[in-house]
Design a protein around this motif. Structure first.
Motif, short mmCIF file in Angstrom:
data_model
loop_
_atom_site.label_atom_id
_atom_site.label_comp_id
_atom_site.label_asym_id
_atom_site.label_seq_id
_atom_site.Cartn_x
_atom_site.Cartn_y
_atom_site.Cartn_z
N GLU A 251 0.85 -1.19 0.00
CA GLU A 251 0.00 0.00 0.00
C GLU A 251 0.88 1.23 0.00
N THR A 279 0.67 -4.22 3.49
CA THR A 279 1.64 -3.40 4.20
C THR A 279 1.64 -1.98 3.72
N GLY A 280 1.34 -1.06 4.62
CA GLY A 280 1.47 0.35 4.32
C GLY A 280 2.94 0.71 4.34
N PHE A 281 3.32 1.59 3.43
CA PHE A 281 4.74 1.74 3.15
C PHE A 281 5.10 3.22 3.09
#
Lengths: 344, 344
Positions: A251, A279-281
């Motif tokens: 993400e 996964t936020g990145f």
């Protein structure tokens, strides 16, 4: 040398939807500076801005100070800032010398005086790349693609990845890295011209999401093992339905929410039933590992092993238009403001 | 011994909302069996069912065969099945002998003939735990808590975790593991009685989500570093807003979507802006590592280092009620069907 104009671009008003040129941000041509005689206190240095980057995340900084986020908001009435490259004209700081090219956060003005040399990286540029490349494939968007893929894709040869905003600074590099590792790439963009670029980059399936159903494309070309999400919303919903067991969702951005009409994603139960790792990145969390990036990517860009494309706008007075284009997806590729030629 | 009744519970109709007792599933008391004389072909063995587990995920199996998922659907008109413990009465299979207690997938009937011994684990039960415990804290829900926390929480002492459905088979163990590692625990459940149990388990903040605003509790007690999500929907939305930078969301279930009125989650942009790692979790992907679990958890349950609570229903005829209670959250703790006493 007599005083010259020192044009600058200011944050003027908090937008409610897309940023509006001349309203959200405004150009101010009233200031002057004499680069030869302007006073420099000890430790400070005079920079001439060469190139500035326009990135989607800037919209998030155009908010009220009360709204918390990882990145501080722009201050009303003050100059915008973002990644850029500037050349040192004069220096009273031992860490930088005239002629050095400094990469880092630059203010949106033709000349600026700074004093924190450690905030910048001196670019040697032995590859002789245009400076603007250090803002795109060779800069923060490239770092985003490089670290996001390396850390979170867990990609295996023969798997399928879906890349949104594939013609942008991040997406275009993700496509090329994925192809080099033997994945099947499905990529989307918002114009026929961009779709042509996606094919040139090697995408196996390239489509215009404005004229073709993402859901249909994924149903035919999926299931997908990796999703590089630059947009969120309905596209994320389609990707969740098309995900394979154990898929990885990176993400990277949710641009579709930037106009503050957030879409309610209804099928998140897929995250459980397909054991999806989402996964936020945030690339800044990898800034202590940038040497890995600079050791590999600029050389590949110079040799043509990795290709890039830029959408260059000349002049600080056109910053508002460039921001609007990026936020609405009208930019043709990585958006860069060319403020000055090096020898001008 | 003459023939005895072999009661069973069948899947009867695909539900549109919550499963309805006597409609979605029905009890059938028409069959008989003679345990002493029923024919066993080579390799087969006769099981007497002792206990059966009722779990939220069963709702997902009550669907049309056309809807794909990781877990196959139940077949209309056939007997339900789920985790259970049965005792071997007679055996024509060298791998199991009369008196062995077999843990694994059991059909919802009093007696059954099976032939795949490798599908079961022989429980030694040196800890002398009640067999039902091997369906809860010592079974699949316990394994879910154990592996989900171990693999995905990345918990550090002093951090804060929010656990939903905290009084259930999974949540109650998560709370205790988190406390043993020095975390602050915020836990929710759906009744005052369950909230009392949460406090007994050591939760620092325990609340009834039906009478107290989750959002308010998290605003006061957060930000949260770990979210153990058993429910999804509006609760997930509140957790996203209350998440700390770099939070880990363990997506274990989205029960709030089980009634097929999915809620649209509008604030997923937090995943990007807070770099949240959201992992969907299917415990069956860890079934090759169960020895890690059995080496540690049953002993702790027997010694009282970990506590558990059960909600026991007697008789296969009451399966429908027990399923409805679990799906609507009316069960008091881990739901178990007691089919027969061992010595009866």
């Amino acid at each position: 040398m007599s005083p010259v104009k020192n044009g600058r671009h200011l944050f003027n008003e908090i937008p409610t939807g897309f940023p509006e040129p001349g309203k959200t941000t405004v150009y101010d041509g009233s200031q002057t500076i004499d680069p030869e005689s302007v006073a420099l206190s000890p430790g400070s240095f005079l920079l001439k801005t060469l190139v500035l980057s326009i990135d989607p995340y800037m919209r998030g900084k155009m908010r009220a100070p009360s709204a918390k986020s990882h990145s501080p908001p722009y201050t009303l009435g003050e100059v915008l800032y973002n990644f850029g490259v500037g050349i040192v004209i004069r220096s009273e700081n031992e860490a930088v010398k005239p002629g050095d090219h400094l990469y880092g956060m630059h203010t949106f003005e033709e000349y600026s005086i700074k004093d924190d040399a450690s905030a910048y990286r001196v670019l040697k540029n032995e590859e002789k790349l245009p400076w603007s490349v250090y803002l795109g494939a060779g800069g923060m968007p490239g770092q985003t693609a490089f670290f996001g893929w390396k850390e979170y894709s867990k990609a295996k040869e023969g798997e399928t990845v879906f890349v949104t905003a594939g013609a942008g600074g991040v997406g275009s590099l993700v496509i090329q890295i994925a192809k080099s590792q033997g994945l099947k790439v499905i990529a989307s963009a918002g114009s026929e011209e961009k779709v042509k670029f996606l094919k040139e980059l090697g995408a196996d399936v390239a489509f215009n999401y404005k004229t073709t159903s993402t859901r249909d494309i994924l149903q035919k070309g999926g299931p997908i093992n990796v999703f590089w999400d630059n947009v969120g919303g309905e596209t994320l919903e389609a990707a969740l339905d098309a995900a394979a067991l154990g898929a990885r969702f990176i993400e990277c951005g949710m641009m579709s929410g930037h106009d503050y009409k957030p879409y309610g994603v209804k099928n998140l139960a897929n995250i459980v039933s397909k054991a999806i790792a989402m996964t936020g990145f945030l690339v800044f969390r990898f800034f202590d590992r940038l040497d890995e990036f600079y050791a590999e990517i600029p050389a590949k860009l110079a040799s043509g092993k990795l290709v890039y494309r830029e959408d260059i706008t000349r002049g600080l007075e056109n910053v508002g238009e460039a921001i609007h284009a990026v936020e609405t997806g009208r930019n043709k590729a990585k958006s860069v403001i060319l403020v000055a030629d090096e020898k001008a």
